[in-house]
Scaffold this active site. Structure first.
Site, short mmCIF file in Angstrom:
data_model
loop_
_atom_site.label_atom_id
_atom_site.label_comp_id
_atom_site.label_asym_id
_atom_site.label_seq_id
_atom_site.Cartn_x
_atom_site.Cartn_y
_atom_site.Cartn_z
N HIS A 1 31.02 -20.63 98.39
CA HIS A 1 30.48 -20.14 99.67
C HIS A 1 31.10 -20.92 100.82
O HIS A 1 31.27 -22.13 100.74
CB HIS A 1 28.96 -20.24 99.72
CG HIS A 1 28.41 -21.57 99.29
ND1 HIS A 1 28.31 -21.95 97.97
CD2 HIS A 1 27.94 -22.61 100.01
CE1 HIS A 1 27.81 -23.16 97.89
NE2 HIS A 1 27.58 -23.60 99.12
N HIS B 1 30.48 -22.09 104.54
CA HIS B 1 29.48 -22.28 105.59
C HIS B 1 30.12 -21.98 106.94
O HIS B 1 31.22 -22.47 107.23
CB HIS B 1 29.00 -23.73 105.65
CG HIS B 1 28.26 -24.21 104.44
ND1 HIS B 1 26.89 -24.29 104.38
CD2 HIS B 1 28.70 -24.66 103.23
CE1 HIS B 1 26.51 -24.77 103.21
NE2 HIS B 1 27.59 -25.01 102.48
P1 5GP Z 1 26.25 -26.39 99.32
O1 5GP Z 1 25.67 -27.76 99.42
O2 5GP Z 1 26.30 -25.88 97.89
O3 5GP Z 1 27.56 -26.25 100.02
O4 5GP Z 1 25.26 -25.45 100.12
C1 5GP Z 1 24.40 -24.52 99.54
C2 5GP Z 1 23.68 -23.85 100.68
O5 5GP Z 1 22.99 -22.73 100.15
C3 5GP Z 1 22.65 -24.74 101.36
O6 5GP Z 1 22.95 -24.82 102.73
C4 5GP Z 1 21.32 -24.06 101.07
O7 5GP Z 1 20.41 -24.15 102.14
C5 5GP Z 1 21.74 -22.64 100.80
N1 5GP Z 1 20.88 -21.93 99.85
C6 5GP Z 1 20.44 -22.40 98.65
N2 5GP Z 1 19.68 -21.46 98.03
C7 5GP Z 1 19.66 -20.39 98.87
C8 5GP Z 1 19.04 -19.11 98.77
O8 5GP Z 1 18.35 -18.76 97.81
N3 5GP Z 1 19.21 -18.26 99.82
C9 5GP Z 1 19.97 -18.61 100.92
N4 5GP Z 1 20.06 -17.70 101.89
N5 5GP Z 1 20.57 -19.80 101.03
C10 5GP Z 1 20.42 -20.68 100.02
#
Ligand code: 5GP
Ligand code: ZN
Length: 145
Positions: A100, A102
């Site tokens: 993903h 951001h």
């Molecule tokens: P990472 O640390 O993996 O780059 O970020 C994962 C992101 O996914 C976090 O910012 C977290 O808030 C978001 N996230 C985790 N679970 C969900 C979810 O079920 N729905 C949405 N919309 N965002 C999520």
């Protein structure tokens, strides 16, 4: 991938506030936004890390992220910048194992707000935020007509 939360969002089996969707890519609001408008852009087809992501899919994901960053500048979020970030792999603090991007809107002088958002990660009115970003996308599109 059966247990992947982002695949569930793609399949409509988990809720999300969608911002943009095409055949290959989905963008939706982060559930715990650092800043209002914090959006995640994902390939619809599961890829755990960049290692698993076809390069052309990476291009498509970035293209959407690029557009969103421009749309945020043209929205009521009043952004004049954005952080576009991929945390690739556990060592890089990736917590959801589906690639993903951001897209985090930024505004001049928002350093303290950003620091607070980073700690609190509080969502606001998601529908209103989505409407604002979509309006920015419409403005962007009208510039390219
Ligand atoms: P990472 O640390 O993996 O780059 O970020 C994962 C992101 O996914 C976090 O910012 C977290 O808030 C978001 N996230 C985790 N679970 C969900 C979810 O079920 N729905 C949405 N919309 N965002 C999520
Ligand atoms: Zn997945």
């Amino acid at each position: 991938m059966g247990s992947c939360i982002f695949c569930k969002i793609v399949d409509g089996d988990a809720p999300a506030t969608k911002i943009y969707e095409d055949d290959d890519v989905l963008a939706f609001l982060d559930i715990r936004p650092i800043m209002r408008g914090h959006t995640l852009v994902i390939p619809k087809k599961h890829a755990t890390e960049l290692e698993d992501l076809p390069a052309d899919m990476g291009t498509k994901v970035f293209r959407v992220g690029h557009g969103l960053a421009l749309a945020m500048r043209r929205s009521d979020l009043d952004a004049d910048g954005a952080n576009l970030v991929i945390n690739d792999g556990k060592s890089a603090f990736q917590t959801v194992p589906h690639v993903h991007l951001h897209v985090i809107p930024r505004r001049s002088g928002d350093k303290l707000r950003f620091a607070k958002g980073f700690v609190l990660r509080r969502g606001g009115d998601a529908e209103a935020t989505a409407t604002a970003i979509k309006a920015g996308m419409d403005r962007l599109e009208s510039e390219h007509l």
